[in-house]
Design an enzyme around this catalytic site. Sequence first.
Site, mmCIF file in Angstrom:
data_model
loop_
_atom_site.group_PDB
_atom_site.id
_atom_site.type_symbol
_atom_site.label_atom_id
_atom_site.label_comp_id
_atom_site.label_asym_id
_atom_site.label_seq_id
_atom_site.Cartn_x
_atom_site.Cartn_y
_atom_site.Cartn_z
ATOM 1 N N LYS A 127 7.995 36.395 47.761
ATOM 2 C CA LYS A 127 7.968 36.968 49.110
ATOM 3 C C LYS A 127 7.108 38.225 49.102
ATOM 4 C CE LYS A 127 10.803 38.721 52.833
ATOM 5 N NZ LYS A 127 12.143 38.879 53.374
ATOM 6 N N LYS A 176 6.262 32.918 50.786
ATOM 7 C CA LYS A 176 6.260 33.479 52.132
ATOM 8 C C LYS A 176 5.412 34.734 52.189
ATOM 9 C CE LYS A 176 9.697 35.425 55.156
ATOM 10 N NZ LYS A 176 10.933 36.098 55.120
HETATM 11 C C1 PBG Z 1 14.622 39.484 56.015
HETATM 12 C C2 PBG Z 1 13.631 38.431 56.355
HETATM 13 C C3 PBG Z 1 12.355 38.614 56.883
HETATM 14 C C4 PBG Z 1 11.879 37.344 57.194
HETATM 15 C C5 PBG Z 1 12.852 36.425 56.795
HETATM 16 N N1 PBG Z 1 13.932 37.108 56.262
HETATM 17 C C6 PBG Z 1 11.593 39.834 57.235
HETATM 18 C C7 PBG Z 1 11.431 40.932 56.298
HETATM 19 O O1 PBG Z 1 11.560 40.793 55.078
HETATM 20 O O2 PBG Z 1 11.151 42.029 56.782
HETATM 21 C C8 PBG Z 1 10.563 37.054 57.850
HETATM 22 C C9 PBG Z 1 10.465 35.790 58.623
HETATM 23 C C10 PBG Z 1 9.338 35.732 59.593
HETATM 24 O O3 PBG Z 1 8.525 36.669 59.719
HETATM 25 O O4 PBG Z 1 9.256 34.707 60.273
HETATM 26 N N2 PBG Z 1 14.763 39.860 54.729
#
Ligand code: PBG
Length: 337
Positions: free
Chosen positions: A204, A259
């Site tokens: 991520k 992601k």
């Molecule tokens: C939270 C989380 C995030 C997303 C999924 N879970 C955002 C972040 O880490 O700030 C992003 C999903 C998206 O942008 O569609 N931990």
Amino acid sequence: MKNLPTNISFPRTRMRRTRMRKFSLDLVQETRLSTTDLILPLFVIEGRNKKEEIESMPNIFRKSNDLLLKDIEKCIELGIKAIAIFPNISKKLKDDIGSEAINPDNLICRTVRKIKKEFPDIGIICDVALDPYTLHGHDGLIINEQVDNDKTIKLLEKQSLNQAMAGCDIVAPSDMMDGRVGKIRDFLDKNNYINTQIMSYSAKFSSSFYYPFREAIGSNYIGDKIDKSSYQINPGNCNEPIRGVSMDISEGADMIIVKPGMNYLDIIYRIKKTFKFPTFAYQVSGEYAMLENAFQKKILDKPRALIETLLCFKRAGADGIFTYFAMDAAKEIIKLN
Ligand code: PBG
């Protein structure tokens, strides 16, 4: 490519020959989409018959869980097998340590129970991270101005068990704390939730493409300035996510997520090639916003452009894709097959 014959040459070989007819174009297609590849993320709010617009995500709504049931019914009809649910809770319930995350009767747990009662077969994925529940909007506990890894994990273990007890099928740690997959696995096992799956957001990245999501879950009131780079991966790195994935797999993850999606196809490819492990792409909120804006302005042709983005995830090596377009995509896929 040592197995390739050396005498491939024009005019005996014409690459266009199979492309000329639709039947052979289809016969030689190497990657294909199925509605079972798709996971639909959904945003849930309190109340009944409530639906709120999300300004930065045109056409996506936060909904009360009675309305979500209708969406889920449509998903099932379309052949979508899994959903991921994210809560937007009242600011009054937020604090600095995200206490609401471990309340057995919180919005997400009530929603899981409601969905499971109505549709026991749909796979439900719940995010494990504190950001929907903290006033500061970070995914973990802040101690001495730092997100504290080990103390955060203690809460994430409880959050995971809380969601598992409500009936969620897959817990998906998106917090990026080191060592959380192993600790969550042990905690679930100790409490007899041996079959609750863990889908880890292992790769991520610290991305600006999450901003619309933060509006959606109501954690954006500190604006775009929230900086998660002390726990999410630097977008310039490609060896580091491989180390992260290998840690999560060795700690017991069942599936892993890369992601964001579109800018990170090289990461999906490398990870799939290295680990041959169930790998999922997340086409995130910022990607949705870019595409949907272009679709609405007719700059891009929605059905074709959408299917192309999803097909490319599969070609890169993804087994499945989280996408806010899942329902539209499923309708297109059904037409194609
Ligand atoms: C939270 C989380 C995030 C997303 C999924 N879970 C955002 C972040 O880490 O700030 C992003 C999903 C998206 O942008 O569609 N931990």
